[in-house]
Design an enzyme around this catalytic site. Structure first.
Site, PDB file in Angstrom:
ATOM      1  N   SER A 260       0.826  -1.209   0.000  1.00  0.00           N
ATOM      2  CA  SER A 260       0.000   0.000   0.000  1.00  0.00           C
ATOM      3  C   SER A 260       0.854   1.249   0.000  1.00  0.00           C
ATOM      4  CB  SER A 260      -0.898   0.002   1.244  1.00  0.00           C
ATOM      5  OG  SER A 260      -1.551   1.242   1.393  1.00  0.00           O
TER       6      SER A 260
ATOM      7  N   TYR B 181      -2.489  -0.391  10.414  1.00  0.00           N
ATOM      8  CA  TYR B 181      -2.667  -1.043   9.110  1.00  0.00           C
ATOM      9  C   TYR B 181      -1.467  -0.795   8.213  1.00  0.00           C
ATOM     10  CZ  TYR B 181      -3.834  -1.187   4.180  1.00  0.00           C
ATOM     11  OH  TYR B 181      -3.776  -1.396   2.828  1.00  0.00           O
TER      12      TYR B 181
ATOM     13  N   LYS C  72       1.733  -3.384   6.577  1.00  0.00           N
ATOM     14  CA  LYS C  72       2.199  -3.510   5.195  1.00  0.00           C
ATOM     15  C   LYS C  72       3.715  -3.310   5.121  1.00  0.00           C
ATOM     16  CE  LYS C  72      -1.687  -4.359   3.086  1.00  0.00           C
ATOM     17  NZ  LYS C  72      -1.933  -5.625   2.374  1.00  0.00           N
TER      18      LYS C  72
END
Length: 329
Positions: free
Chosen positions: A117, A141, A145
């Site tokens: 991402s 989050y 990644k």
């Protein structure tokens, strides 16, 4: 060529699966259906279960010893939820990925394409980001990644396998043939909120109007999900040319190369619908950033891939899909 797609019943994974099938690949899906839709897997070889579940992995890998590559899309992805449940996000996105990677390594599967991402980048400038731009994950989050990227890099350096991390910018739209799309009827991204505002008749809130962008509103790089899916096809097809024994780990931005501000996204929505959308300007929210857009030279050079669809295309397909979603579910 046979490809395993984890999270292949979700928005991006199912669209990637369709693109791979259309490119002549065999597809195997691994998904626990916690957020994905079974309907997206009709006619596909679905293994229902968690990516770290021993029995599922043993059966899948025994049934398909000829898997050539893995596209790892499975993850929890809601930023706000990651803030309130960081341990759950680290467990799912990092811990279970490690288990999956160990099993893939032990099975001799050496090609990994990872759904990463652009959230790993610092997003304070409103400018372009290339693959060497500073990293500054701003949520659990995003940190998951970045952590999986580091794990893949270290494992690739150790010859466990080779890996390509595709750093997505902001996917919108749906499969142009309306076979798959967002399974969430209330998405939390800007376009989803615009569509919700239209449905409820309430003004759409533009949060922050003093960012260092051309009109003061936040900026993102909105890529059509079908273009994103085709980037995965290119990554799988060109894997051995991109990820080599000498450079086994590669990072590639996947975006349009153009930033779109919130005000410009509203204007695109108005163009597509042919109706004005009332808006109100509000203060920045905690954690908001100016945003960034992708510098995509590497994707063009090594994948021979470029985004072809416009933000208007993405808005139009998102609206069409939202009308169809209740019947799909």
């Amino acid at each position: 060529m046979k490809v395993l797609i984890t999270g292949g019943a979700g928005y991006i994974g199912s669209t990637v699966a369709t693109a791979c099938i259309e490119a002549g690949m065999q597809v195997v899906i691994l998904d626990d259906l916690s957020t994905g839709l079974r309907a997206f897997c009709e006619g596909r070889d679905l293994y229902e279960g968690d990516i770290a579940e021993p029995e599922i992995l043993t059966r899948l890998l025994s049934d398909h010893p000829d898997i050539d590559a893995v596209v790892h899309c499975a993850a929890r992805i809601v930023v706000a939820e990651s803030v309130t449940d960081p341990l759950g996000y680290y467990d799912t996105n990092v811990g279970r990925t490690i288990v999956l990677l160990q099993r893939l390594r032990d099975a001799g599967i050496s090609r990994i394409v990872f759904s990463s991402s652009a959230a790993v980048y610092a997003g304070e400038s409103g400018q372009g980001a290339d693959e060497n731009s500073p990293l500054a994950p701003s949520s659990p989050y995003a940190t998951t990644k970045a952590m999986v990227e580091q794990i893949l890099k270290d494992a690739a350096t150790n010859d466990d396998f080779r890996a390509i991390a595709l750093r997505y910018f902001n996917p919108i739209g749906a499969d142009p043939q309306m076979r798959t799309g967002l399974q969430n009827p209330l998405p939390s991204h800007a376009l989803g909120k615009i569509m919700r505002a239209r449905a409820t008749g309430e003004p759409f809130s533009i949060t922050g109007t003093d960012w260092p962008t051309r009109d003061g509103s936040g900026l993102r790089d909105y890529i059509h999900v079908w273009d994103l899916a085709l980037a995965h096809v290119a990554a799988v097809q060109r894997f051995d040319d991109v990820s080599t024994p000498d450079e086994p780990y590669q990072v590639i931005n996947i975006g349009t190369g153009e930033g779109v501000t919130v005000r410009e996204l509203v204007a695109a929505f108005e163009r597509v619908t042919g109706e004005p959308l009332p808006t109100i300007d509000t203060d920045r929210r905690p954690g908001d950033q100016a945003g960034a857009f992708a510098i995509v030279d590497r994707a063009a050079d090594v994948l021979d891939w470029r985004a072809e669809r416009s933000v208007d295309d993405g808005v139009r397909d998102a609206i069409t899909w939202a009308a169809k979603l209740p019947s799909v579910r």
